[in-house]
Every structure is written in structure tokens, then in C-alpha cells.
Design a protein around this motif. Structure first.
Motif, PDB file in Angstrom:
ATOM      1  N   SER A 146      13.526   1.599   3.403  1.00 31.36           N
ATOM      2  CA  SER A 146      12.292   2.355   3.197  1.00 31.36           C
ATOM      3  C   SER A 146      11.184   1.737   4.028  1.00 31.36           C
ATOM      4  O   SER A 146      11.294   0.605   4.516  1.00 31.36           O
ATOM      5  N   VAL A 147      10.114   2.498   4.210  1.00 27.39           N
ATOM      6  CA  VAL A 147       8.919   2.028   4.925  1.00 27.39           C
ATOM      7  C   VAL A 147       7.722   2.275   4.008  1.00 27.39           C
ATOM      8  O   VAL A 147       7.613   3.348   3.404  1.00 27.39           O
ATOM      9  N   SER A 148       6.854   1.288   3.876  1.00 28.83           N
ATOM     10  CA  SER A 148       5.685   1.402   2.999  1.00 28.83           C
ATOM     11  C   SER A 148       4.420   1.035   3.761  1.00 28.83           C
ATOM     12  O   SER A 148       4.436   0.123   4.593  1.00 28.83           O
ATOM     13  N   ILE A 149       3.348   1.735   3.462  1.00 30.18           N
ATOM     14  CA  ILE A 149       2.042   1.450   4.061  1.00 30.18           C
ATOM     15  C   ILE A 149       1.009   1.326   2.949  1.00 30.18           C
ATOM     16  O   ILE A 149       0.858   2.228   2.124  1.00 30.18           O
ATOM     17  N   HIS A 150       0.325   0.188   2.903  1.00 36.99           N
ATOM     18  CA  HIS A 150      -0.785  -0.037   1.973  1.00 36.99           C
ATOM     19  C   HIS A 150      -2.091   0.130   2.736  1.00 36.99           C
ATOM     20  O   HIS A 150      -2.234  -0.391   3.850  1.00 36.99           O
ATOM     21  N   ASP A 151      -3.047   0.804   2.127  1.00 37.50           N
ATOM     22  CA  ASP A 151      -4.350   1.014   2.758  1.00 37.50           C
ATOM     23  C   ASP A 151      -5.404   1.212   1.668  1.00 37.50           C
ATOM     24  O   ASP A 151      -5.868   2.322   1.423  1.00 37.50           O
ATOM     25  N   PHE A 152      -5.750   0.134   0.983  1.00 35.23           N
ATOM     26  CA  PHE A 152      -6.698   0.245  -0.122  1.00 35.23           C
ATOM     27  C   PHE A 152      -7.503  -1.044  -0.250  1.00 35.23           C
ATOM     28  O   PHE A 152      -7.205  -2.047   0.397  1.00 35.23           O
ATOM     29  N   VAL A 153      -8.513  -1.010  -1.100  1.00 38.01           N
ATOM     30  CA  VAL A 153      -9.308  -2.196  -1.384  1.00 38.01           C
ATOM     31  C   VAL A 153      -9.503  -2.287  -2.896  1.00 38.01           C
ATOM     32  O   VAL A 153      -9.732  -1.271  -3.557  1.00 38.01           O
ATOM     33  N   ILE A 154      -9.344  -3.484  -3.432  1.00 33.21           N
ATOM     34  CA  ILE A 154      -9.553  -3.707  -4.853  1.00 33.21           C
ATOM     35  C   ILE A 154     -10.868  -4.463  -5.056  1.00 33.21           C
ATOM     36  O   ILE A 154     -11.282  -5.241  -4.191  1.00 33.21           O
TER      37      ILE A 154
ATOM     38  N   GLN B 141     -20.894  -0.935  -4.611  1.00 31.87           N
ATOM     39  CA  GLN B 141     -20.598   0.483  -4.480  1.00 31.87           C
ATOM     40  C   GLN B 141     -19.143   0.668  -4.116  1.00 31.87           C
ATOM     41  O   GLN B 141     -18.524  -0.201  -3.534  1.00 31.87           O
ATOM     42  N   GLY B 142     -18.594   1.804  -4.484  1.00 33.94           N
ATOM     43  CA  GLY B 142     -17.209   2.105  -4.135  1.00 33.94           C
ATOM     44  C   GLY B 142     -17.090   2.402  -2.666  1.00 33.94           C
ATOM     45  O   GLY B 142     -18.064   2.455  -1.921  1.00 33.94           O
ATOM     46  N   GLY B 143     -15.880   2.632  -2.234  1.00 32.41           N
ATOM     47  CA  GLY B 143     -15.649   2.961  -0.830  1.00 32.41           C
ATOM     48  C   GLY B 143     -14.224   2.673  -0.466  1.00 32.41           C
ATOM     49  O   GLY B 143     -13.609   1.774  -1.011  1.00 32.41           O
ATOM     50  N   GLU B 144     -13.692   3.452   0.472  1.00 33.07           N
ATOM     51  CA  GLU B 144     -12.302   3.294   0.880  1.00 33.07           C
ATOM     52  C   GLU B 144     -12.235   2.653   2.246  1.00 33.07           C
ATOM     53  O   GLU B 144     -13.100   2.833   3.079  1.00 33.07           O
ATOM     54  N   PRO B 145     -11.166   1.896   2.509  1.00 29.27           N
ATOM     55  CA  PRO B 145     -10.985   1.345   3.832  1.00 29.27           C
ATOM     56  C   PRO B 145     -10.727   2.443   4.843  1.00 29.27           C
ATOM     57  O   PRO B 145     -10.121   3.453   4.520  1.00 29.27           O
TER      58      PRO B 145
ATOM     59  N   ARG C 126       5.607  10.316   1.351  1.00 29.45           N
ATOM     60  CA  ARG C 126       4.924  10.614   0.096  1.00 29.45           C
ATOM     61  C   ARG C 126       3.668   9.745   0.044  1.00 29.45           C
ATOM     62  O   ARG C 126       3.746   8.536   0.281  1.00 29.45           O
ATOM     63  N   SER C 127       2.553  10.344  -0.279  1.00 29.55           N
ATOM     64  CA  SER C 127       1.278   9.621  -0.286  1.00 29.55           C
ATOM     65  C   SER C 127       0.672   9.638  -1.683  1.00 29.55           C
ATOM     66  O   SER C 127       0.754  10.633  -2.400  1.00 29.55           O
ATOM     67  N   TYR C 128       0.065   8.510  -2.030  1.00 33.99           N
ATOM     68  CA  TYR C 128      -0.575   8.334  -3.339  1.00 33.99           C
ATOM     69  C   TYR C 128      -1.981   7.795  -3.108  1.00 33.99           C
ATOM     70  O   TYR C 128      -2.220   7.002  -2.194  1.00 33.99           O
ATOM     71  N   ARG C 129      -2.891   8.219  -3.958  1.00 28.01           N
ATOM     72  CA  ARG C 129      -4.290   7.839  -3.780  1.00 28.01           C
ATOM     73  C   ARG C 129      -4.882   7.389  -5.110  1.00 28.01           C
ATOM     74  O   ARG C 129      -4.506   7.903  -6.168  1.00 28.01           O
ATOM     75  N   VAL C 130      -5.813   6.441  -5.032  1.00 34.54           N
ATOM     76  CA  VAL C 130      -6.514   5.989  -6.224  1.00 34.54           C
ATOM     77  C   VAL C 130      -8.005   5.965  -5.924  1.00 34.54           C
ATOM     78  O   VAL C 130      -8.422   5.584  -4.815  1.00 34.54           O
ATOM     79  N   ARG C 131      -8.804   6.416  -6.893  1.00 37.48           N
ATOM     80  CA  ARG C 131     -10.263   6.402  -6.745  1.00 37.48           C
ATOM     81  C   ARG C 131     -10.859   6.092  -8.108  1.00 37.48           C
ATOM     82  O   ARG C 131     -11.143   6.992  -8.902  1.00 37.48           O
ATOM     83  N   ASN C 132     -11.015   4.819  -8.384  1.00 39.83           N
ATOM     84  CA  ASN C 132     -11.658   4.426  -9.635  1.00 39.83           C
ATOM     85  C   ASN C 132     -12.510   3.189  -9.390  1.00 39.83           C
ATOM     86  O   ASN C 132     -12.626   2.721  -8.250  1.00 39.83           O
TER      87      ASN C 132
ATOM     88  N   ARG D 265     -12.044   0.181 -10.036  1.00 40.66           N
ATOM     89  CA  ARG D 265     -11.302  -1.042  -9.703  1.00 40.66           C
ATOM     90  C   ARG D 265     -10.659  -1.002  -8.328  1.00 40.66           C
ATOM     91  O   ARG D 265     -10.458  -2.037  -7.709  1.00 40.66           O
ATOM     92  N   CYS D 266     -10.320   0.196  -7.839  1.00 40.13           N
ATOM     93  CA  CYS D 266      -9.555   0.293  -6.596  1.00 40.13           C
ATOM     94  C   CYS D 266      -9.819   1.625  -5.914  1.00 40.13           C
ATOM     95  O   CYS D 266     -10.005   2.650  -6.574  1.00 40.13           O
ATOM     96  N   GLN D 267      -9.839   1.588  -4.565  1.00 44.58           N
ATOM     97  CA  GLN D 267     -10.033   2.787  -3.768  1.00 44.58           C
ATOM     98  C   GLN D 267      -9.064   2.746  -2.593  1.00 44.58           C
ATOM     99  O   GLN D 267      -8.970   1.743  -1.903  1.00 44.58           O
ATOM    100  N   GLY D 268      -8.326   3.845  -2.370  1.00 45.44           N
ATOM    101  CA  GLY D 268      -7.517   3.895  -1.174  1.00 45.44           C
ATOM    102  C   GLY D 268      -6.186   4.598  -1.342  1.00 45.44           C
ATOM    103  O   GLY D 268      -5.986   5.386  -2.261  1.00 45.44           O
ATOM    104  N   TRP D 269      -5.238   4.266  -0.445  1.00 45.13           N
ATOM    105  CA  TRP D 269      -3.982   4.983  -0.313  1.00 45.13           C
ATOM    106  C   TRP D 269      -2.777   4.048  -0.368  1.00 45.13           C
ATOM    107  O   TRP D 269      -2.870   2.871  -0.043  1.00 45.13           O
TER     108      TRP D 269
END
Length: 329
Positions: free
Chosen positions: A53-61, A323-327, A29-35, A37-41
Motif C-alpha cells: 500500500s501507499v499512504s500520504i499524510h498531510d495534516f497538522v495537530i 487559529q485553525g488552518g490546514e497545511p 481513498r482520501s480522508y479529512r479532519v477539521r476540528n 485538535r487537527c486539520q488536514g488530510w
């Protein structure tokens, strides 16, 4: 584990469900944020009938984010590809390309992730009940304290087998067909690596410091926190703890999981990270402010602790704020 702790926290922070990127199969299951304050998955593999469970973080605040969680108890091991921050109680630096173990639950966990630096990690989480069954089956009563084995991770970053295992769980294009059996096998392999690593340690390395010695070390740690830029010498710190230098160094590492020098350096780097968010100080001035007469030495220590040079860190922070941007995956 139906919903992981990280998943609940990130949903509350504005993440929403989206189709997974290439490489992530139907188990994820994947979740995304684009605001602003935070960009990524955030990606989660948490099956209804499995105690892991297994979790993967891939975002930048954008700004520093204080983490303060209170949750059901579980054990977790994490490989950080990229991170900058600290854990509290006890204080430990979060470093890139490091392995981190924690026992979550039974009280709040507190830490901080620094803004502008990508948070990229792979974690395996297991329940204590699953751990107990695993130990009974595989070790027949020979090894019991798996919780202590998890918590000890992060005090020594050299665990190449675990780094290889966890980094290999980050799906790449073509990995969509990985099955539940594949991931379950990797969870059992990770458990075995942790147990065997702990069993190989010398018995003396698992002794505990006395309550009085812990209190003295705590007092010295507080002093270091307040004076980390000063010329801190081991004989002086040992005298504050009413110990010989030899006993002080060994007890300090036993209590904090770090050498005296390593702890001082981590505190200086943390202070430098904050100062580099200011535009009115050069890197040389910051190096001097946190206790380094040589900017080259400061740069070497900073890169080891944070994973990038001071100039790269400052450039990253400035870019993320402007500027915004995702990893990039």
C-alpha cells in the motif's frame, strides 16, 4: 493490504472519507479532519488483491500526539517532507526531508509527533510475505534479511534515490491517470533500492554489539537524557561505559544508530521544542538552557534537526494554537 495501520488510527482520530483533491486518481481513498485538535488530510492507496500500500499524510495537530500502535507485521519506508518528533525504543529523532524505515508488528510501536508542525509524508508498506517472494525471485537466496535493511533506514538520512522515488509518488494535478501497474512498479523499485543499498555496506557495519556493551550504552543514553544540557565530554561518557573513547564512539553508533554528538544534539533540540511553547523565555535563554552558549550555533543545529529556525518554529506553534488552518499541499 486492505486497510493500513495509519488509516485505522486516523479514522479513530476523527478523519472521515471525502472526495480526493486534484491529482489523486480513482485508486486513492482520501480522508479529512477539521476540528480544534487537527486539520488536514490522509490519503491511502490500498488495493484488495495487493500485499502493498501507499499512504500520504498531510495534516497538522495542535498539541503533541503520542502514537502507541500494536498491529499485524509489515515493513514500511517513509519520506518525511515535514515532521517534528521522536520514536522510542530505540530513541530516534523524526526529521524533515529524511527517509525512515520500520518493521511494524510483533509488539507495540511508540513515538510522538509534535504539535504545530505539519506532518507531511509518503510511505510504502509491504507485507513480510511479499518481501520474501520478492527476494526469492530477484536475488535467488543471496539476500534474506530485508527486515533489517528496512529498520536501518533513518540512521543515515542520505538516501537521495529513495527520497526522489517517494516524493514523486505524491500526486500532482494531471496525475489522476496513474495506474495500479505504475504504483506496483514503484513498490518493486523501492524494494530493490533498499536491498542494493544494504548489500553495498561494508560487512563490518552490520556486526552486533554484545549484550554487555548494549547494557552499558543504554545506561549512558539514560544519563545523557537526564543531563543533555550539561557539558558532556566523550572521555567522561566512555569512562561511565567502562570503554576506551574509541570503542565507546563506535559501540554507541552501533547500538543507537547515531553518533554521540548527534544524539546529544537531538535530545537538546527536543527539549528546546518544549521550552519554545512557553512565552516567558527568549530564544537566547532557551539556547542557554539546553546547553548552547552561542545562539547562532543553537539556531543552526535546530534548523538541521527540525527543518526551520527557532523563530519560525515558535511562530508556527503560536499560529496553530491561535487559529485553525490546514497545511498547504
Amino acid at each position: 493490504m486492505k486497510v493500513t495501520l495509519q488509516e485505522r488510527a486516523l479514522i479513530a482520530a476523527g478523519f472521515s472519507r471525502e472526495s480526493s483533491p486534484e491529482g489523486f486518481g480513482p485508486l486513492w481513498r482520501s480522508y479529512r479532519v477539521r476540528n480544534e485538535r487537527c486539520q488536514g488530510w490522509f490519503h491511502s492507496l490500498s488495493l484488495e488483491d495487493e500485499p502493498w500500500s501507499v499512504s500520504i499524510h498531510d495534516f497538522v495537530i495542535r498539541d503533541d500526539f503520542v502514537m502507541n500502535f500494536d498491529s499485524p507485521r509489515y515493513l514500511t519506508v517513509t519520506w518525511f517532507r515535514s515532521i517534528a518528533g521522536e520514536e522510542f525504543s530505540p530513541y530516534r529523532k523524526l526529521r524533515p526531508n529524511s527517509i525512515w524505515g520500520q518493521s511494524i508488528g510483533g509488539g507495540p510501536w511508540r513515538g510522538v509527533a509534535h504539535g504545530g508542525i505539519p506532518v507531511q509524508s509518503v510511505s510504502i508498506e509491504v507485507t513480510p510475505e511479499f518481501s520474501a517472494r520478492f527476494l526469492d525471485l530477484e536475488y535467488e537466496g543471496e539476500f534474506r534479511n530485508v527486515e533489517k535493511a528496512f529498520v536501518s533506514l533513518g540512521r543515515n538520512d542520505e538516501f537521495p534515490e529513495m527520497k526522489a522515488l517517494l516524493s514523486g509518488l505524491w500526486p500532482q494535478p494531471g496525475d489522476e491517470g496513474r495506474s495500479k501497474l505504475f504504483y506496483g512498479g514503484k513498490v518493486l523499485e523501492a524494494m530493490s533500492l533498499i536491498v542494493e543499498r544494504t548489500r553495498r555496506e561494508a560487512p563490518g557495519s552490520r556486526r552486533a554489539a554484545s549484550p554487555a556493551d548494549c547494557e552499558r550504552i543504554h545506561d549512558v543514553v539514560c544519563y545523557i537524557d537526564d543531563h543533555c544540557a550539561a557539558d558532556l565530554r566523550v572521555p567522561d561518557l566512555a569512562a561511565m561505559a567502562c570503554m576506551s573513547p574509541t570503542k565507546f564512539k563506535s559501540t554507541f553508533k552501533l547500538v543507537t544508530g547515531m553518533t554521540v554528538i548527534g544524539y546529544v544534539q537531538s535530545r537538546r533540540v527536543s527539549q528546546a521544542e518544549q521550552l519554545m511553547r512557553r512565552d516567558d523565555l527568549t530564544i537566547g535563554q532557551i539556547a542557554h538552557a539546553v546547553g548552547y552558549a552561542c545562539a547562532g550555533r543553537f539556531s543552526a543545529v535546530f534548523k538541521r534537526e527540525v527543518g526551520m529556525l527557532p523563530s519560525e518554529f515558535r511562530k508556527s506553534v503560536v499560529a496553530r494554537r491561535c487559529q485553525g488552518g490546514e497545511p498547504n499541499r
